[in-house]
Motif scaffolding. Structure first.
Motif, PDB file in Angstrom:
ATOM      1  N   GLU A  17       4.680 -40.937  12.606  1.00  0.00           N
ATOM      2  CA  GLU A  17       4.333 -39.652  12.158  1.00  0.00           C
ATOM      3  C   GLU A  17       5.309 -38.902  11.654  1.00  0.00           C
ATOM      4  OE1 GLU A  17       0.553 -38.526  15.026  1.00  0.00           O
ATOM      5  OE2 GLU A  17       2.735 -38.299  15.635  1.00  0.00           O
ATOM      6  N   ILE A  18       6.611 -38.931  12.150  1.00  0.00           N
ATOM      7  CA  ILE A  18       7.923 -38.496  11.622  1.00  0.00           C
ATOM      8  C   ILE A  18       8.354 -38.858  10.254  1.00  0.00           C
ATOM      9  CG2 ILE A  18      10.391 -38.219  12.110  1.00  0.00           C
ATOM     10  CD1 ILE A  18       9.486 -38.016  14.975  1.00  0.00           C
ATOM     11  N   GLN A  19       8.250 -40.150  10.079  1.00  0.00           N
ATOM     12  CA  GLN A  19       8.524 -40.725   8.768  1.00  0.00           C
ATOM     13  C   GLN A  19       7.540 -40.541   7.865  1.00  0.00           C
ATOM     14  OE1 GLN A  19      11.864 -41.722   9.396  1.00  0.00           O
ATOM     15  NE2 GLN A  19      11.242 -42.943   7.756  1.00  0.00           N
ATOM     16  N   SER A  20       6.292 -40.214   8.297  1.00  0.00           N
ATOM     17  CA  SER A  20       5.249 -39.798   7.229  1.00  0.00           C
ATOM     18  C   SER A  20       5.317 -38.457   6.667  1.00  0.00           C
ATOM     19  CB  SER A  20       3.847 -39.962   7.720  1.00  0.00           C
ATOM     20  OG  SER A  20       2.880 -39.662   6.893  1.00  0.00           O
ATOM     21  N   ALA A  21       6.010 -37.447   7.549  1.00  0.00           N
ATOM     22  CA  ALA A  21       5.996 -36.193   7.411  1.00  0.00           C
ATOM     23  C   ALA A  21       7.364 -35.897   6.448  1.00  0.00           C
ATOM     24  CB  ALA A  21       6.089 -35.446   8.678  1.00  0.00           C
ATOM     25  N   LEU A  22       8.362 -36.580   6.808  1.00  0.00           N
ATOM     26  CA  LEU A  22       9.333 -36.646   6.007  1.00  0.00           C
ATOM     27  C   LEU A  22       9.193 -36.937   4.426  1.00  0.00           C
ATOM     28  CD1 LEU A  22      12.350 -37.692   8.547  1.00  0.00           C
ATOM     29  CD2 LEU A  22      12.143 -35.536   7.649  1.00  0.00           C
ATOM     30  N   TYR A  23       8.597 -38.006   4.188  1.00  0.00           N
ATOM     31  CA  TYR A  23       8.336 -38.675   3.065  1.00  0.00           C
ATOM     32  C   TYR A  23       7.507 -37.591   2.342  1.00  0.00           C
ATOM     33  CZ  TYR A  23       6.036 -41.186  -0.612  1.00  0.00           C
ATOM     34  OH  TYR A  23       5.605 -41.870  -1.863  1.00  0.00           O
ATOM     35  N   ARG A  24       6.508 -36.829   2.946  1.00  0.00           N
ATOM     36  CA  ARG A  24       5.733 -35.938   2.243  1.00  0.00           C
ATOM     37  C   ARG A  24       6.389 -34.842   1.806  1.00  0.00           C
ATOM     38  NH1 ARG A  24       1.912 -37.130   6.150  1.00  0.00           N
ATOM     39  NH2 ARG A  24       2.176 -35.178   7.391  1.00  0.00           N
ATOM     40  N   ALA A  25       7.397 -34.319   2.824  1.00  0.00           N
ATOM     41  CA  ALA A  25       8.369 -33.290   2.551  1.00  0.00           C
ATOM     42  C   ALA A  25       8.856 -33.493   1.303  1.00  0.00           C
ATOM     43  CB  ALA A  25       9.036 -32.904   3.672  1.00  0.00           C
ATOM     44  N   LYS A  26       9.603 -34.914   1.290  1.00  0.00           N
ATOM     45  CA  LYS A  26      10.668 -35.137   0.076  1.00  0.00           C
ATOM     46  C   LYS A  26       9.890 -35.335  -1.208  1.00  0.00           C
ATOM     47  CE  LYS A  26      13.962 -37.807   2.873  1.00  0.00           C
ATOM     48  NZ  LYS A  26      14.407 -38.924   3.324  1.00  0.00           N
ATOM     49  N   VAL A  27       8.746 -35.602  -1.064  1.00  0.00           N
ATOM     50  CA  VAL A  27       7.836 -35.559  -2.096  1.00  0.00           C
ATOM     51  C   VAL A  27       7.685 -34.228  -2.998  1.00  0.00           C
ATOM     52  CG1 VAL A  27       5.546 -36.038  -3.206  1.00  0.00           C
ATOM     53  CG2 VAL A  27       6.633 -37.875  -1.870  1.00  0.00           C
ATOM     54  N   GLU A  28       7.299 -33.202  -1.953  1.00  0.00           N
ATOM     55  CA  GLU A  28       7.034 -31.668  -2.434  1.00  0.00           C
ATOM     56  C   GLU A  28       8.393 -31.135  -3.102  1.00  0.00           C
ATOM     57  OE1 GLU A  28       4.234 -30.244  -2.863  1.00  0.00           O
ATOM     58  OE2 GLU A  28       3.376 -32.227  -2.365  1.00  0.00           O
ATOM     59  N   LYS A  29       9.525 -31.593  -2.171  1.00  0.00           N
ATOM     60  CA  LYS A  29      10.833 -30.866  -2.814  1.00  0.00           C
ATOM     61  C   LYS A  29      11.499 -31.647  -4.187  1.00  0.00           C
ATOM     62  CE  LYS A  29      15.351 -29.813  -1.176  1.00  0.00           C
ATOM     63  NZ  LYS A  29      16.317 -29.592   0.141  1.00  0.00           N
ATOM     64  N   ALA A  30      10.744 -32.687  -4.543  1.00  0.00           N
ATOM     65  CA  ALA A  30      11.337 -33.650  -5.565  1.00  0.00           C
ATOM     66  C   ALA A  30      10.201 -32.751  -6.915  1.00  0.00           C
ATOM     67  CB  ALA A  30      10.837 -34.930  -5.774  1.00  0.00           C
ATOM     68  N   LYS A  31       9.134 -32.448  -6.617  1.00  0.00           N
ATOM     69  CA  LYS A  31       8.521 -31.809  -7.457  1.00  0.00           C
ATOM     70  C   LYS A  31       9.107 -30.448  -7.867  1.00  0.00           C
ATOM     71  CE  LYS A  31       3.823 -33.725  -5.995  1.00  0.00           C
ATOM     72  NZ  LYS A  31       2.565 -33.291  -5.634  1.00  0.00           N
ATOM     73  N   ILE A  32       9.542 -29.695  -6.909  1.00  0.00           N
ATOM     74  CA  ILE A  32      10.309 -28.409  -7.273  1.00  0.00           C
ATOM     75  C   ILE A  32      11.360 -28.650  -8.007  1.00  0.00           C
ATOM     76  CG2 ILE A  32      11.555 -26.416  -6.307  1.00  0.00           C
ATOM     77  CD1 ILE A  32       9.449 -26.912  -3.763  1.00  0.00           C
ATOM     78  N   ILE A  33      12.443 -29.670  -7.634  1.00  0.00           N
ATOM     79  CA  ILE A  33      13.612 -30.009  -8.422  1.00  0.00           C
ATOM     80  C   ILE A  33      13.335 -30.541  -9.875  1.00  0.00           C
ATOM     81  CG2 ILE A  33      15.691 -31.607  -8.464  1.00  0.00           C
ATOM     82  CD1 ILE A  33      15.356 -31.642  -5.152  1.00  0.00           C
ATOM     83  N   GLN A  34      12.271 -31.463  -9.978  1.00  0.00           N
ATOM     84  CA  GLN A  34      11.978 -31.778 -11.347  1.00  0.00           C
ATOM     85  C   GLN A  34      11.272 -30.839 -12.206  1.00  0.00           C
ATOM     86  OE1 GLN A  34       9.980 -35.492 -10.236  1.00  0.00           O
ATOM     87  NE2 GLN A  34      11.809 -36.390  -9.351  1.00  0.00           N
ATOM     88  N   ARG A  35      10.687 -29.673 -11.607  1.00  0.00           N
ATOM     89  CA  ARG A  35       9.790 -28.936 -12.473  1.00  0.00           C
ATOM     90  C   ARG A  35      10.460 -28.366 -13.482  1.00  0.00           C
ATOM     91  NH1 ARG A  35       9.540 -23.769 -12.745  1.00  0.00           N
ATOM     92  NH2 ARG A  35      10.837 -23.206 -10.977  1.00  0.00           N
ATOM     93  N   GLU A  36       9.782 -28.340 -14.688  1.00  0.00           N
ATOM     94  CA  GLU A  36      10.422 -27.746 -15.987  1.00  0.00           C
ATOM     95  C   GLU A  36      10.720 -26.080 -15.578  1.00  0.00           C
ATOM     96  OE1 GLU A  36      11.665 -28.912 -18.807  1.00  0.00           O
ATOM     97  OE2 GLU A  36      11.443 -30.717 -18.105  1.00  0.00           O
ATOM     98  N   PRO A  37      11.613 -25.733 -15.934  1.00  0.00           N
ATOM     99  CA  PRO A  37      11.756 -24.102 -15.860  1.00  0.00           C
ATOM    100  C   PRO A  37      10.906 -23.334 -16.810  1.00  0.00           C
ATOM    101  CG  PRO A  37      13.707 -25.277 -17.211  1.00  0.00           C
ATOM    102  CD  PRO A  37      13.028 -26.293 -16.616  1.00  0.00           C
ATOM    103  N   THR A  38      10.456 -22.278 -16.387  1.00  0.00           N
ATOM    104  CA  THR A  38       9.653 -21.601 -17.104  1.00  0.00           C
ATOM    105  C   THR A  38      10.523 -20.785 -18.321  1.00  0.00           C
ATOM    106  OG1 THR A  38      10.004 -19.540 -16.029  1.00  0.00           O
ATOM    107  CG2 THR A  38       8.265 -20.769 -15.249  1.00  0.00           C
ATOM    108  N   ARG A  39       9.612 -20.358 -19.349  1.00  0.00           N
ATOM    109  CA  ARG A  39      10.214 -20.181 -20.587  1.00  0.00           C
ATOM    110  C   ARG A  39      11.418 -18.759 -20.115  1.00  0.00           C
ATOM    111  NH1 ARG A  39      10.776 -19.305 -25.816  1.00  0.00           N
ATOM    112  NH2 ARG A  39      10.646 -17.352 -27.034  1.00  0.00           N
TER     113      ARG A  39
END
Length: 223
Positions: A13-35
């Motif tokens: 469960e810990i590994q699964s939670a860490l994986y999901r958290a990393k996926v969400e953080k990657a989305k934030i990092i990779q998000r294109e900046p707004t204009r």
């Protein structure tokens, strides 16, 4: 915040939670900046080149953000009384950074405008005064969409055949009639503009520009 320390997780469960958290953080990092985020970043990058000693502070922070939105074409500014169809009158005490800020936007090229910083010297350099007004008031067809009249209200009166003429007032009259975007920096307050140029010019400026003002006690950044 609610305390969940009494809950025990399995290793899986810990590994699964860490994986999901990393996926969400990657989305934030990779998000294109707004204009708007892109414009803000470019503003400060350009400011660092033009004037490295310029610093963001409580006096200029909100004004700069508002101007970034204006030059980026943010229509939501209408709710704050700012029209994208008018120019900017940036007012404030000496040394607060008015000209430097607008020069950054000119350099960025978000909207094209040329600057005109010494009207009297420019006016005096023209033998044909009508040509001066054609160049700086009527604005011949060119890539620039607007004009910046720097230090509005400082040096203005010239003598022609014994008559005193306000060069700025004439330019305002021409550009008002032609509905041309004009930006200004000034040390004058709205009341002082009326006192110096009269109610007619003050009224035209009200239709031409958004009046954005620094606090009268804003720090002199040159000191």
């Amino acid at each position: 915040m609610e305390n969940f320390n009494y809950i025990t997780l399995t290793a899986e469960e810990i590994q699964s939670a860490l994986y999901r958290a990393k996926v969400e953080k990657a989305k934030i990092i990779q998000r294109e900046p707004t204009r708007l985020e892109w414009g803000t970043s470019k503003f400060w990058e350009t400011m660092a080149i033009i004037c490295p000693e310029f610093k963001e502070n409580n006096d200029n922070r909100q004004i700069i953000y508002q101007l970034i939105r204006y030059f980026m074409g943010d229509n939501t500014l209408i709710a704050e009384g700012i029209s994208l169809h008018k120019g900017i009158m940036l007012a404030g005490p000496v040394g607060c950074g008015k000209t430097t800020i607008l020069k950054v936007f000119q350099r960025l090229g978000l909207t094209a405008f040329r600057d005109c910083c010494n009207l009297i010297r420019l006016y005096s350099s023209y033998q044909d005064k009508d040509e001066f007004f054609r160049d700086y008031a009527y604005q011949k067809p060119r890539k620039e969409e607007g004009m910046l009249l720097d230090d509005f209200g400082s040096e203005d009166l010239v003598s022609e055949f014994g008559n005193k003429t306000s060069v700025t007032a004439e330019i305002i009259r021409y550009r008002y009639n032609s509905r041309l975007i004009t930006h200004f920096t000034t040390n004058l307050t709205a009341k002082e503009i009326g006192d110096v140029y009269g109610d007619r010019i003050k009224s035209r400026l009200r239709e031409m520009v958004n009046f954005i003002s620094f606090d009268p006690n804003a720090a002199d950044l040159r000191k």
